[in-house]
Scaffold this motif. Structure first.
Motif, PDB file in Angstrom:
ATOM      1  N   TRP A  20      45.286  31.927  72.634  1.00 31.05           N
ATOM      2  CA  TRP A  20      44.738  33.019  73.411  1.00 31.05           C
ATOM      3  C   TRP A  20      43.388  32.511  73.965  1.00 31.05           C
ATOM      4  O   TRP A  20      42.786  31.750  73.375  1.00 31.05           O
ATOM      5  CB  TRP A  20      44.334  34.263  72.715  1.00 31.05           C
ATOM      6  CG  TRP A  20      45.814  34.987  72.397  1.00 31.05           C
ATOM      7  CD1 TRP A  20      46.489  34.705  71.272  1.00 31.05           C
ATOM      8  CD2 TRP A  20      46.470  36.153  72.990  1.00 31.05           C
ATOM      9  NE1 TRP A  20      47.410  35.631  71.169  1.00 31.05           N
ATOM     10  CE2 TRP A  20      47.566  36.566  72.356  1.00 31.05           C
ATOM     11  CE3 TRP A  20      46.336  36.579  74.268  1.00 31.05           C
ATOM     12  CZ2 TRP A  20      48.363  37.564  72.689  1.00 31.05           C
ATOM     13  CZ3 TRP A  20      46.854  37.595  74.842  1.00 31.05           C
ATOM     14  CH2 TRP A  20      48.149  38.137  74.030  1.00 31.05           C
ATOM     15  N   LEU A  22      39.679  32.926  76.596  1.00 29.24           N
ATOM     16  CA  LEU A  22      38.842  34.017  77.266  1.00 29.24           C
ATOM     17  C   LEU A  22      38.332  33.168  78.478  1.00 29.24           C
ATOM     18  O   LEU A  22      37.761  31.933  78.218  1.00 29.24           O
ATOM     19  CB  LEU A  22      37.623  34.322  76.585  1.00 29.24           C
ATOM     20  CG  LEU A  22      38.140  35.290  75.364  1.00 29.24           C
ATOM     21  CD1 LEU A  22      37.063  35.465  74.382  1.00 29.24           C
ATOM     22  CD2 LEU A  22      38.377  36.766  75.948  1.00 29.24           C
ATOM     23  N   TYR A  35      41.862  30.160  71.740  1.00 31.48           N
ATOM     24  CA  TYR A  35      41.533  30.229  70.209  1.00 31.48           C
ATOM     25  C   TYR A  35      42.902  30.639  69.765  1.00 31.48           C
ATOM     26  O   TYR A  35      43.818  31.038  70.551  1.00 31.48           O
ATOM     27  CB  TYR A  35      40.670  31.694  70.115  1.00 31.48           C
ATOM     28  CG  TYR A  35      39.256  31.288  70.789  1.00 31.48           C
ATOM     29  CD1 TYR A  35      38.348  30.656  69.915  1.00 31.48           C
ATOM     30  CD2 TYR A  35      38.744  31.813  71.923  1.00 31.48           C
ATOM     31  CE1 TYR A  35      36.849  30.445  70.348  1.00 31.48           C
ATOM     32  CE2 TYR A  35      37.545  31.621  72.485  1.00 31.48           C
ATOM     33  CZ  TYR A  35      36.687  31.238  71.759  1.00 31.48           C
ATOM     34  OH  TYR A  35      35.423  30.734  72.176  1.00 31.48           O
ATOM     35  N   ILE A  38      42.111  36.411  69.075  1.00 29.45           N
ATOM     36  CA  ILE A  38      40.846  36.984  69.656  1.00 29.45           C
ATOM     37  C   ILE A  38      40.716  38.348  69.068  1.00 29.45           C
ATOM     38  O   ILE A  38      41.623  39.320  69.469  1.00 29.45           O
ATOM     39  CB  ILE A  38      40.864  37.130  71.154  1.00 29.45           C
ATOM     40  CG1 ILE A  38      40.714  35.504  71.556  1.00 29.45           C
ATOM     41  CG2 ILE A  38      39.678  37.902  71.829  1.00 29.45           C
ATOM     42  CD1 ILE A  38      41.016  35.326  73.122  1.00 29.45           C
ATOM     43  N   ASP A  39      40.049  38.961  68.158  1.00 26.74           N
ATOM     44  CA  ASP A  39      40.018  40.180  67.689  1.00 26.74           C
ATOM     45  C   ASP A  39      38.833  41.121  68.483  1.00 26.74           C
ATOM     46  O   ASP A  39      37.736  40.872  68.167  1.00 26.74           O
ATOM     47  CB  ASP A  39      39.393  39.934  66.042  1.00 26.74           C
ATOM     48  CG  ASP A  39      39.796  41.467  65.407  1.00 26.74           C
ATOM     49  OD1 ASP A  39      39.943  42.451  66.222  1.00 26.74           O
ATOM     50  OD2 ASP A  39      39.923  41.541  64.316  1.00 26.74           O
ATOM     51  N   LYS A  52      35.205  38.877  68.271  1.00 31.39           N
ATOM     52  CA  LYS A  52      35.499  38.092  67.281  1.00 31.39           C
ATOM     53  C   LYS A  52      36.622  36.909  67.707  1.00 31.39           C
ATOM     54  O   LYS A  52      37.725  37.461  68.076  1.00 31.39           O
ATOM     55  CB  LYS A  52      35.911  38.923  65.916  1.00 31.39           C
ATOM     56  CG  LYS A  52      34.806  39.586  65.225  1.00 31.39           C
ATOM     57  CD  LYS A  52      35.373  40.557  64.477  1.00 31.39           C
ATOM     58  CE  LYS A  52      35.805  39.890  63.089  1.00 31.39           C
ATOM     59  NZ  LYS A  52      36.158  40.683  61.822  1.00 31.39           N
ATOM     60  N   VAL A  53      36.375  35.898  67.020  1.00 34.27           N
ATOM     61  CA  VAL A  53      37.398  34.751  67.844  1.00 34.27           C
ATOM     62  C   VAL A  53      37.705  33.728  66.428  1.00 34.27           C
ATOM     63  O   VAL A  53      36.750  33.469  65.721  1.00 34.27           O
ATOM     64  CB  VAL A  53      37.062  34.105  68.931  1.00 34.27           C
ATOM     65  CG1 VAL A  53      37.141  34.811  70.213  1.00 34.27           C
ATOM     66  CG2 VAL A  53      35.702  33.115  68.846  1.00 34.27           C
ATOM     67  N   LYS A  55      39.621  30.101  65.451  1.00 35.25           N
ATOM     68  CA  LYS A  55      40.127  28.726  65.608  1.00 35.25           C
ATOM     69  C   LYS A  55      40.307  27.678  64.194  1.00 35.25           C
ATOM     70  O   LYS A  55      39.317  27.734  63.624  1.00 35.25           O
ATOM     71  CB  LYS A  55      39.250  28.012  66.737  1.00 35.25           C
ATOM     72  CG  LYS A  55      39.697  26.706  67.221  1.00 35.25           C
ATOM     73  CD  LYS A  55      38.770  26.025  68.134  1.00 35.25           C
ATOM     74  CE  LYS A  55      38.575  26.756  69.480  1.00 35.25           C
ATOM     75  NZ  LYS A  55      37.805  25.975  70.427  1.00 35.25           N
ATOM     76  N   TRP A  59      36.344  31.738  61.864  1.00 34.04           N
ATOM     77  CA  TRP A  59      36.070  32.827  62.548  1.00 34.04           C
ATOM     78  C   TRP A  59      34.504  32.420  63.283  1.00 34.04           C
ATOM     79  O   TRP A  59      33.649  31.707  62.587  1.00 34.04           O
ATOM     80  CB  TRP A  59      35.708  34.144  61.934  1.00 34.04           C
ATOM     81  CG  TRP A  59      37.142  34.668  61.649  1.00 34.04           C
ATOM     82  CD1 TRP A  59      37.854  34.440  60.389  1.00 34.04           C
ATOM     83  CD2 TRP A  59      38.122  35.674  62.491  1.00 34.04           C
ATOM     84  NE1 TRP A  59      38.925  35.402  60.557  1.00 34.04           N
ATOM     85  CE2 TRP A  59      39.351  35.871  61.844  1.00 34.04           C
ATOM     86  CE3 TRP A  59      38.010  36.075  63.847  1.00 34.04           C
ATOM     87  CZ2 TRP A  59      40.259  36.613  62.232  1.00 34.04           C
ATOM     88  CZ3 TRP A  59      38.908  36.604  64.351  1.00 34.04           C
ATOM     89  CH2 TRP A  59      40.085  36.877  63.696  1.00 34.04           C
ATOM     90  N   TYR A  62      32.263  35.147  70.597  1.00 37.66           N
ATOM     91  CA  TYR A  62      32.268  35.183  71.797  1.00 37.66           C
ATOM     92  C   TYR A  62      31.391  35.966  72.344  1.00 37.66           C
ATOM     93  O   TYR A  62      31.547  37.316  72.270  1.00 37.66           O
ATOM     94  CB  TYR A  62      33.751  34.832  72.568  1.00 37.66           C
ATOM     95  CG  TYR A  62      33.640  34.741  73.924  1.00 37.66           C
ATOM     96  CD1 TYR A  62      33.633  33.267  74.464  1.00 37.66           C
ATOM     97  CD2 TYR A  62      33.394  35.611  74.938  1.00 37.66           C
ATOM     98  CE1 TYR A  62      33.889  33.076  75.867  1.00 37.66           C
ATOM     99  CE2 TYR A  62      33.287  35.577  76.282  1.00 37.66           C
ATOM    100  CZ  TYR A  62      33.331  34.023  76.671  1.00 37.66           C
ATOM    101  OH  TYR A  62      33.556  33.821  78.134  1.00 37.66           O
ATOM    102  N   GLN A  69      30.791  31.101  73.776  1.00 37.51           N
ATOM    103  CA  GLN A  69      30.779  31.187  72.425  1.00 37.51           C
ATOM    104  C   GLN A  69      29.275  30.896  71.838  1.00 37.51           C
ATOM    105  O   GLN A  69      28.682  29.989  72.150  1.00 37.51           O
ATOM    106  CB  GLN A  69      31.708  30.211  71.687  1.00 37.51           C
ATOM    107  CG  GLN A  69      31.964  30.365  70.331  1.00 37.51           C
ATOM    108  CD  GLN A  69      33.030  29.649  69.568  1.00 37.51           C
ATOM    109  OE1 GLN A  69      33.887  29.324  70.300  1.00 37.51           O
ATOM    110  NE2 GLN A  69      32.976  29.528  68.213  1.00 37.51           N
ATOM    111  N   CYS A  73      32.975  28.744  65.136  1.00 33.28           N
ATOM    112  CA  CYS A  73      34.113  28.880  64.566  1.00 33.28           C
ATOM    113  C   CYS A  73      34.125  28.383  63.251  1.00 33.28           C
ATOM    114  O   CYS A  73      34.982  27.126  63.152  1.00 33.28           O
ATOM    115  CB  CYS A  73      35.491  29.047  65.172  1.00 33.28           C
ATOM    116  SG  CYS A  73      35.702  30.171  66.551  1.00 33.28           S
TER     117      CYS A  73
END
Length: 299
Positions: A20, A22, A35, A38-39, A52-53, A55, A59, A62, A69, A73
């Motif tokens: 995903w 951004l 990532y 992506i929450d 929240k991201v 990778k 966590w 961004y 960012q 992460c």
């Protein structure tokens, strides 16, 4: 926060294979930052400032404002505060630290616990309670130490009164924001919520409970076996095997009730008889008969 909300900020959400991304829609020829997760659910944050991201199983954050960012992460978890001024709590290897909302690290991940005082929106520089090597202390939002880690236990501050409880050698005291003791260290336990909005909080001394105000004065002496917190000016207390409702002066308002008793508003109470609930006034007159399976608090 969903894709439509991201679009309002000029950020696009893309799906490429199993990743995903951004992407800054306002920047020409921008490439998406990819990532694994992506929450961006809104309930994690009260503003549109960040998501929240994740990778490689770690966590970060961004920033929608900076369109980049701001927290790498590298953390096992990241946790937003209750408003946009509250720092972001991060965890790495069972240790905790904090960043501000702009992505500046204010406390490194060296603390065993880290909690924030309850703040209203716009409240700044509320004390952060931390523990390290089994000792508790406090820092401000700039990362400056305001009370060193010298306590065996401590709770977040009541910000309106600028007081909290802390303990030494198994006894609690009420302290102020400078770390000065308002009361002696004489209490066995205390109300860990440290909420003086009702004027009083409970404390325990020599196995009995009472109530003090934010000045440390024992308004209601420690004579009860059990107590509940004050609500709408009344509290349920137990003595001699029976529960009663008292007011903030310690006057008995209703006797022979259960611990589930609470005030809906001044002079109106919810009580339990057997397995059913009802509502009465201060004279004992039934407003709603005891036929309800449950009654919830209402304003």
């Amino acid at each position: 926060m969903y894709n439509s909300d991201l679009l309002k900020c000029g950020i696009g959400l893309v799906h490429l294979g199993n990743k995903w991304g951004l992407i800054d829609l306002l920047k020409e020829n921008a490439e998406p930052i990819l990532y694994d997760v992506i929450d961006a659910r809104r309930h994690y944050y009260d503003s549109d400032s960040g998501v929240k991201v994740m990778k490689d199983g770690k966590w970060g954050i961004y920033s929608l404002e900076k369109r980049d960012q701001v927290i790498p992460c590298i953390y096992d978890s990241v946790m937003f505060g209750n408003n946009e001024d509250t720092p972001i709590k991060v965890c790495q290897g069972n240790k905790y630290g904090a960043y501000n909302q702009y992505g500046k690290e204010i406390l490194p991940c060296i603390y065993d616990t880290l909690d924030f005082s309850l703040t209203s929106e716009g409240e700044e520089d509320a004390p952060i309670v931390v523990s390290k090597n089994n000792k508790y202390g406090f820092y401000n939002y700039e990362g400056d130490e305001i009370i060193p880690c010298v306590y065996d236990d401590a709770y977040p501050f009541d910000l309106e009164c600028e007081v909290t409880f802390a303990s030494r050698e198994g006894k609690y005291a009420l302290i102020d924001i400078d770390g000065d003791a308002i009361t002696p260290f004489i209490y066995d336990s205390c109300d860990e919520n440290v909420d003086f909005s009702e004027g009083l909080v409970y404390i325990e001394k020599n196995g009995k409970f009472g109530f003090i105000n934010s000045k440390g004065e024992e308004i209601i002496p420690c004579i009860y076996n059990k107590v509940e917190a004050f609500c709408k000016g009344y509290a349920a207390v137990k003595t001699n095997g029976k529960w009663k409702l008292i007011d903030v002066l310690g006057n008995e308002i209703l006797t022979d009730v259960t611990k589930e008793a609470f005030a809906l508003r001044k002079g109106v109470f919810c009580l339990k008889k057997g397995r059913k609930y009802g509502i009465i006034d201060i004279r004992g007159n039934e407003i709603i008969p005891f036929e309800c399976d449950e009654i919830s608090y209402f304003v």
